[in-house]
Design a protein around this motif. Structure first.
Motif, PDB file in Angstrom:
ATOM      1  N   ALA A  70      88.315  53.302  70.007  1.00  0.00           N
ATOM      2  CA  ALA A  70      89.469  53.351  70.907  1.00  0.00           C
ATOM      3  C   ALA A  70      90.370  54.520  70.542  1.00  0.00           C
ATOM      4  O   ALA A  70      90.786  54.660  69.404  1.00  0.00           O
ATOM      5  CB  ALA A  70      90.238  52.048  70.838  1.00  0.00           C
ATOM      6  N   VAL A  71      90.670  55.350  71.529  1.00  0.00           N
ATOM      7  CA  VAL A  71      91.634  56.431  71.371  1.00  0.00           C
ATOM      8  C   VAL A  71      93.021  55.882  71.649  1.00  0.00           C
ATOM      9  O   VAL A  71      93.974  56.187  70.956  1.00  0.00           O
ATOM     10  CB  VAL A  71      91.313  57.597  72.333  1.00  0.00           C
ATOM     11  CG1 VAL A  71      92.399  58.653  72.292  1.00  0.00           C
ATOM     12  CG2 VAL A  71      89.957  58.189  72.016  1.00  0.00           C
ATOM     13  N   SER A  72      93.108  55.034  72.685  1.00  0.00           N
ATOM     14  CA  SER A  72      94.364  54.390  73.025  1.00  0.00           C
ATOM     15  C   SER A  72      94.073  53.106  73.795  1.00  0.00           C
ATOM     16  O   SER A  72      93.002  52.953  74.375  1.00  0.00           O
ATOM     17  CB  SER A  72      95.259  55.314  73.859  1.00  0.00           C
ATOM     18  OG  SER A  72      94.646  55.596  75.100  1.00  0.00           O
ATOM     19  N   SER A  74      96.155  50.677  76.603  1.00  0.00           N
ATOM     20  CA  SER A  74      97.338  50.570  77.460  1.00  0.00           C
ATOM     21  C   SER A  74      97.412  49.187  78.087  1.00  0.00           C
ATOM     22  O   SER A  74      96.392  48.550  78.348  1.00  0.00           O
ATOM     23  CB  SER A  74      97.275  51.602  78.586  1.00  0.00           C
ATOM     24  OG  SER A  74      97.141  52.893  78.070  1.00  0.00           O
ATOM     25  N   ARG A  89      93.662  48.369  79.193  1.00  0.00           N
ATOM     26  CA  ARG A  89      92.845  49.529  79.545  1.00  0.00           C
ATOM     27  C   ARG A  89      92.590  50.312  78.270  1.00  0.00           C
ATOM     28  O   ARG A  89      93.527  50.708  77.587  1.00  0.00           O
ATOM     29  CB  ARG A  89      93.567  50.421  80.536  1.00  0.00           C
ATOM     30  CG  ARG A  89      93.429  49.912  81.947  1.00  0.00           C
ATOM     31  CD  ARG A  89      94.241  49.517  82.722  1.00  0.00           C
ATOM     32  NE  ARG A  89      94.320  49.083  84.044  1.00  0.00           N
ATOM     33  CZ  ARG A  89      94.825  47.921  84.331  1.00  0.00           C
ATOM     34  NH1 ARG A  89      95.189  47.099  83.399  1.00  0.00           N
ATOM     35  NH2 ARG A  89      94.961  47.556  85.568  1.00  0.00           N
ATOM     36  N   PHE A  90      91.299  50.504  77.979  1.00  0.00           N
ATOM     37  CA  PHE A  90      90.907  51.223  76.769  1.00  0.00           C
ATOM     38  C   PHE A  90      90.481  52.635  77.118  1.00  0.00           C
ATOM     39  O   PHE A  90      89.764  52.849  78.096  1.00  0.00           O
ATOM     40  CB  PHE A  90      89.712  50.528  76.102  1.00  0.00           C
ATOM     41  CG  PHE A  90      90.061  49.248  75.399  1.00  0.00           C
ATOM     42  CD1 PHE A  90      90.214  49.227  74.022  1.00  0.00           C
ATOM     43  CD2 PHE A  90      90.236  48.074  76.103  1.00  0.00           C
ATOM     44  CE1 PHE A  90      90.528  48.049  73.370  1.00  0.00           C
ATOM     45  CE2 PHE A  90      90.550  46.886  75.466  1.00  0.00           C
ATOM     46  CZ  PHE A  90      90.689  46.890  74.090  1.00  0.00           C
ATOM     47  N   ARG A  91      90.907  53.583  76.324  1.00  0.00           N
ATOM     48  CA  ARG A  91      90.399  54.946  76.404  1.00  0.00           C
ATOM     49  C   ARG A  91      89.530  55.098  75.167  1.00  0.00           C
ATOM     50  O   ARG A  91      90.008  54.946  74.036  1.00  0.00           O
ATOM     51  CB  ARG A  91      91.550  55.944  76.401  1.00  0.00           C
ATOM     52  CG  ARG A  91      91.081  57.341  76.659  1.00  0.00           C
ATOM     53  CD  ARG A  91      92.256  58.279  76.932  1.00  0.00           C
ATOM     54  NE  ARG A  91      91.857  59.604  76.519  1.00  0.00           N
ATOM     55  CZ  ARG A  91      92.556  60.383  75.732  1.00  0.00           C
ATOM     56  NH1 ARG A  91      93.728  60.016  75.285  1.00  0.00           N
ATOM     57  NH2 ARG A  91      92.092  61.564  75.410  1.00  0.00           N
ATOM     58  N   ARG A  93      86.169  57.000  72.906  1.00  0.00           N
ATOM     59  CA  ARG A  93      85.437  58.258  72.641  1.00  0.00           C
ATOM     60  C   ARG A  93      84.323  57.947  71.657  1.00  0.00           C
ATOM     61  O   ARG A  93      84.389  56.975  70.900  1.00  0.00           O
ATOM     62  CB  ARG A  93      86.358  59.344  72.115  1.00  0.00           C
ATOM     63  CG  ARG A  93      86.785  59.132  70.696  1.00  0.00           C
ATOM     64  CD  ARG A  93      87.377  60.417  70.086  1.00  0.00           C
ATOM     65  NE  ARG A  93      87.943  60.057  68.808  1.00  0.00           N
ATOM     66  CZ  ARG A  93      89.183  60.275  68.454  1.00  0.00           C
ATOM     67  NH1 ARG A  93      90.015  60.851  69.266  1.00  0.00           N
ATOM     68  NH2 ARG A  93      89.604  59.914  67.261  1.00  0.00           N
TER      69      ARG A  93
END
Length: 95
Positions: A70-72, A74, A89-91, A93
């Motif tokens: 997970a990068v972030s 929300s 909401r997962f960002r 990579r």
């Protein structure tokens, strides 16, 4: 039932036949009926769609097993997710 007409003149329809939510299993199952009607007859197909939701920790574990991190994370308002908040909401990579 919602219907529309295809370019070939067939009538296409879709409707929801059933829905079931299982909080313990964290699933929501919907059964949808798809229809195609022409002058030659009618085709009907029923399909079950299963949505499974995860806890934040469970989703992060799945992502990690797939080589993602997970990068972030929300919340529904687009800001950083607080503890215990849902609809995340997962960002992600690749690690």
């Amino acid at each position: 039932m919602r219907e529309t007409r295809a370019a070939d003149g067939a009538v296409l329809g879709v409707s929801v036949l059933a829905q079931e939510r299982d909080e313990a299993a964290r699933t929501h199952t919907s059964v949808w009926r798809y229809e195609r009607r022409t002058g030659a007859g009618r085709t009907v197909e029923d399909r079950a769609w299963v949505v499974h939701w995860y806890t934040r920790a469970g989703f992060e574990e799945l992502a990690g097993a797939a080589g993602l991190g997970a990068v972030s994370v929300s919340g529904p308002d687009g800001g950083p997710a607080g503890p215990g908040e849902g609809d995340l909401r997962f960002r992600l990579r690749a690690r």
